[in-house]
Design a protein around this motif. Structure first.
Motif, PDB file in Angstrom:
ATOM      1  N   PHE A 172       1.579 -18.280 -46.628  1.00 25.81           N
ATOM      2  CA  PHE A 172       0.576 -18.276 -47.823  1.00 25.81           C
ATOM      3  C   PHE A 172       0.862 -18.387 -48.767  1.00 25.81           C
ATOM      4  N   LYS A 218      -3.603 -22.760 -49.700  1.00 24.94           N
ATOM      5  CA  LYS A 218      -2.938 -22.390 -48.228  1.00 24.94           C
ATOM      6  C   LYS A 218      -3.844 -21.937 -47.297  1.00 24.94           C
ATOM      7  N   CYS A 219      -4.708 -21.093 -47.459  1.00 15.18           N
ATOM      8  CA  CYS A 219      -5.692 -20.375 -46.798  1.00 15.18           C
ATOM      9  C   CYS A 219      -6.659 -21.681 -46.355  1.00 15.18           C
TER      10      CYS A 219
END
Length: 254
Positions: A21, A48-49
Motif C-alpha cells: 500500500f 495502490k488501493c
C-alpha cells in the motif's frame, strides 16, 4: 513504554502496508508523524488501493459474460474480430508492463482479463460450430504470448505493440458497436461485464499516471475508457431489445 507497545503491535501490519500500500516514507508520515493529510502519500495509497481493487475485480469481471454464453449456448451478437483486437491490446499492455518492470498493482488485471478473453474467444468459435478452430486459436495464442514475454523479444517490439493498442482498442470496439447497431440489440453481451470494464479502465487512468508515470500507458486507458463508454451507452440504449426468438413453424391445417 506505550510507544514501544504500539510499535510492536504495528510491526506485523507494517510489513503488509509497505509491501502493498505505501512506501516507508508514507508509513512514517501516517504512523510516526500522524500526518494523515499528506497529499502525496494519500495519492499513493489511493492509487495502490484502486490498483488492488481493480485486480481483484478483474478476476470476475468477464465471468458474467462467460456464464451468459454458456447458459445461452450461443455467442450471437459477439464479434470474434473484436475479441482478437481486444486480446492484442491486453497482451500489449501486459508485455510492456513486464518489460518495463512496473509493479503488479499497475497492470495485474491484464493477466486475468487475458485469460477470460481467451475463454470467450474459444466459446465464440465453439458455439459457432468451429470447435477445432477455437482450439487452434487457444494453442497459437499462448505460444505467441510465451515468446512475447520472454527475453527473446526486443524492447522495441514490445513498445511498438503497446503503441498499437490505441488503434486496436478503437477498431475492436467500433466493430462490436457496429455489430450491436446492425443487430438492433447487444445479443449475448453481458451488461455487468461491460460496466465493470468501463469503471476499471476509468480508474486505471489515475493509477497508471500515479504508479508508472508512463504517458503511453495513461493515454491507452483514456482511449480504452472512451471506447468502453460507447459500448456501455449501447447497452443502456438497447436495454429492452433482445435477439428475436426463432419463429415456430405454423402447424399445417388439418
Amino acid at each position: 513504554m506505550e510507544v514501544e507497545k504500539a510499535t510492536s503491535v504495528m510491526e506485523p501490519l507494517k510489513d503488509v502496508l509497505l509491501t502493498y500500500f505505501m512506501p516507508e516514507k508514507c508509513y512514517d508520515e501516517f504512523f510516526l508523524n500522524f500526518n494523515f493529510l499528506h497529499v502525496e502519500c494519500l495519492k499513493i495509497v489511493l492509487s495502490k488501493c484502486l490498483g488492488i481493487g481493480i485486480i481483484l475485480g478483474s478476476v470476475l469481471v468477464k465471468l458474467p459474460q462467460i456464464l451468459k454464453l454458456m447458459g445461452a449456448k450461443s455467442a450471437e451478437g459477439l464479434s470474434f474480430n473484436s475479441i482478437l483486437l481486444e486480446l492484442l491490446a491486453i497482451t500489449g499492455t501486459m508485455a510492456y508492463s513486464i518489460a518495463k518492470g512496473f509493479p503488479f498493482s499497475a497492470w495485474g488485471e491484464a493477466l486475468f482479463l487475458m485469460l477470460q478473453t481467451v475463454a470467450i474467444g474459444y466459446l465464440i468459435q465453439h458455439y459457432g460450430g468451429k470447435t477445432f478452430k477455437g482450439m487452434i486459436f487457444f494453442v497459437i495464442y499462448f505460444a505467441l504470448l510465451a515468446v512475447l514475454i520472454s527475453p527473446l523479444t526486443p524492447m522495441s517490439v514490445v513498445t511498438t505493440m503497446q503503441a498499437s493498442n490505441m488503434p486496436a482498442i478503437i477498431v475492436g470496439r467500433l466493430i462490436q458497436a457496429g455489430t450491436n447497431y446492425r443487430n438492433g440489440h447487444t445479443g449475448q453481451l453481458s451488461a455487468i461485464s461491460v460496466f465493470l470494464l468501463f469503471a476499471g479502465s476509468m480508474a486505471r487512468i489515475f493509477t497508471s499516471i500515479q504508479e508508472t508515470g508512463d504517458s503511453l500507458m495513461a493515454l491507452t486507458y483514456v482511449i480504452s475508457s472512451s471506447c468502453n463508454g460507447l459500448i456501455a451507452a449501447q447497452v443502456l440504449y438497447y436495454w429492452n431489445s433482445s435477439p428475436q426468438a426463432p419463429k415456430k413453424k405454423k402447424k399445417k391445417a388439418e
